[in-house]
Design an enzyme around this catalytic site. Structure first.
Site, mmCIF file in Angstrom:
data_model
loop_
_atom_site.group_PDB
_atom_site.id
_atom_site.type_symbol
_atom_site.label_atom_id
_atom_site.label_comp_id
_atom_site.label_asym_id
_atom_site.label_seq_id
_atom_site.Cartn_x
_atom_site.Cartn_y
_atom_site.Cartn_z
ATOM 1 N N ASP A 1 -8.741 -41.667 -9.633
ATOM 2 C CA ASP A 1 -7.828 -40.652 -9.966
ATOM 3 C C ASP A 1 -8.537 -39.370 -10.118
ATOM 4 O OD1 ASP A 1 -5.333 -42.115 -9.933
ATOM 5 O OD2 ASP A 1 -6.346 -43.114 -11.746
ATOM 6 N N HIS B 1 -3.439 -45.314 -15.774
ATOM 7 C CA HIS B 1 -3.316 -45.375 -14.288
ATOM 8 C C HIS B 1 -2.214 -45.540 -13.784
ATOM 9 C CE1 HIS B 1 -4.676 -45.805 -10.164
ATOM 10 N NE2 HIS B 1 -4.226 -47.042 -10.397
#
Ligand code: NAX
Length: 332
Positions: free
Chosen positions: A159, A187
């Protein structure tokens, strides 16, 4: 040359491992002078596929690779390992609720936590990639009481790398000139990609990213959503989930953990929360960290504005819910 380091990769017959094993075995993670013995764990039905992976690793003729141990037995896989990439997990199948996925996976990470506790080195560094990564890491650490809690981390580096790439593209600069993007929390789609502390090198002058981008609406909306939904966008296009980029992120995470972050740089890792920045305690929450001597430390005293506060609270709440669901599966 140093003694070989034993490194385990689980889900070794899967698609992330297919890219990751090459990166690790050629020295991208532990450095160009560190020989390795790779332990490859997968489930019994995947053993013939794994055989092919072992053949390909041999055919790469990699100088640092001193041995490969393919197995379906956690006792063999985790024996004496100094680093563990826990990639293998039950994939989400059609019609499966998030809850079902969590339930299947916490059971896997309980077993692997117990095996780490019993067989791995006591200073093993564990990176959980398999989803739900944060909660899996929490479960794993609970079942490995003889290994320090700070040795269990979850991956949000993909990410972070996605966020960095979005900012670089927006500014039209190479990605290496942008740093200190933060991923807060889980996440999952509640993660908060935060560019407010990031900097970019513009013609040799470090400039704050919000100033360089000069578009606060974009930073608070489109940028955040693009990063949050990038995994789904890759699946739509490729019909398979991110693999090469996930492997690169896992390599980046473990390399920085072993070899340290650069001065003036921080990276994001899911780590056991101490309640910093008002995050819930006792969940694996992604924070900005610096790393020296193999130890991570949360970056302190960054400003959190009202928008960020709301985002941090949302993702923290989701992690508390996941922990609750995990406890209902495996007990407190
Ligand atoms: P694949 O389905 O290609 O491979 C997974 C492998 O794990 C399979 O070979 C399977 O047999 C194996 N496996 C299942 N149970 C196991 C067990 N108990 N012990 C050992 N191996 C086991 O999936 P892949 O695309 O490689 O993704 C792996 C995991 O990474 C998934 O959970 C996925 O959701 C997760 N991801 C996490 C990311 C992150 O940023 N944290 C991003 C990428 C990825 O989506």
């Amino acid at each position: 040359m140093a003694e070989p380091l034993r490194v385990v990769v689980t889900g070794a017959a899967g698609q992330i491992a297919y890219s990751l094993l090459y990166m690790v075995a050629k020295g991208d993670v532990f450095g160009p002078n560190q020989p390795l013995i790779l332990h490859l764990l997968d489930i019994p039905p995947m053993m013939s596929v794994l055989e092919g992976v072992v053949m390909e690793l041999a055919d790469c003729a990699l100088p640092l690779l001193h041995g490969v141990v393919p197995t379906d037995d956690p006792a063999v896989a985790f024996k004496d390992v100094a680093a563990a990439f826990l990639v293998g997990a039950m994939p989400r199948k059609q019609g499966m609720e998030r809850k079902d996925l969590l339930s299947a996976n916490v059971k896997i990470f309980k077993v692997q936590g117990e095996a780490l506790d019993k067989y791995a080195k006591k200073d093993v560094k564990v990176l959980v990639v398999g989803n739900p990564a944060n909660t899996n890491a929490l479960v794993c650490s609970r079942y490995a009481p003889s290994i320090p809690k700070e040795n269990f981390t979850a991956m949000t580096r993909l990410d972070q790398n996605r966020a960095q790439a979005q900012i670089a593209a927006k500014l039209g600069v190479p990605v290496r000139l942008v740093r200190n993007l933060i991923i807060w929390g889980n996440h999952s789609s509640t993660q908060f990609p935060d560019a407010s502390h990031a900097v970019v090198d513009l013609n040799g002058k470090l400039t704050a990213v919000p100033e360089a981008v000069n578009d606060s609406t974009w930073l608070a909306s489109q940028f955040v959503e693009t990063v949050q939904k990038r995994g789904a966008a890759v699946i739509n296009a490729r019909k398979m989930s991110s693999a090469m980029s996930a492997a690169k992120a896992a390599s980046d995470h473990m390399r920085d953990w072993f070899l340290g972050t650069q001065p003036g740089q921080f990276v994001s890792m899911g780590v056991l929360s101490d309640g910093s920045y008002g995050a819930p305690k006792d969940v694996v929450f992604s924070f900005p960290v610096t790393i020296t001597g193999g130890k991570w430390e949360i970056v302190r005293e960054l400003q959190v504005n009202d928008f960020a506060r709301k985002m941090l609270d949302t993702t923290g709440k989701e992690l508390e819910e996941e922990r609750q669901e995990a406890i209902s599966v495996i007990g407190a």
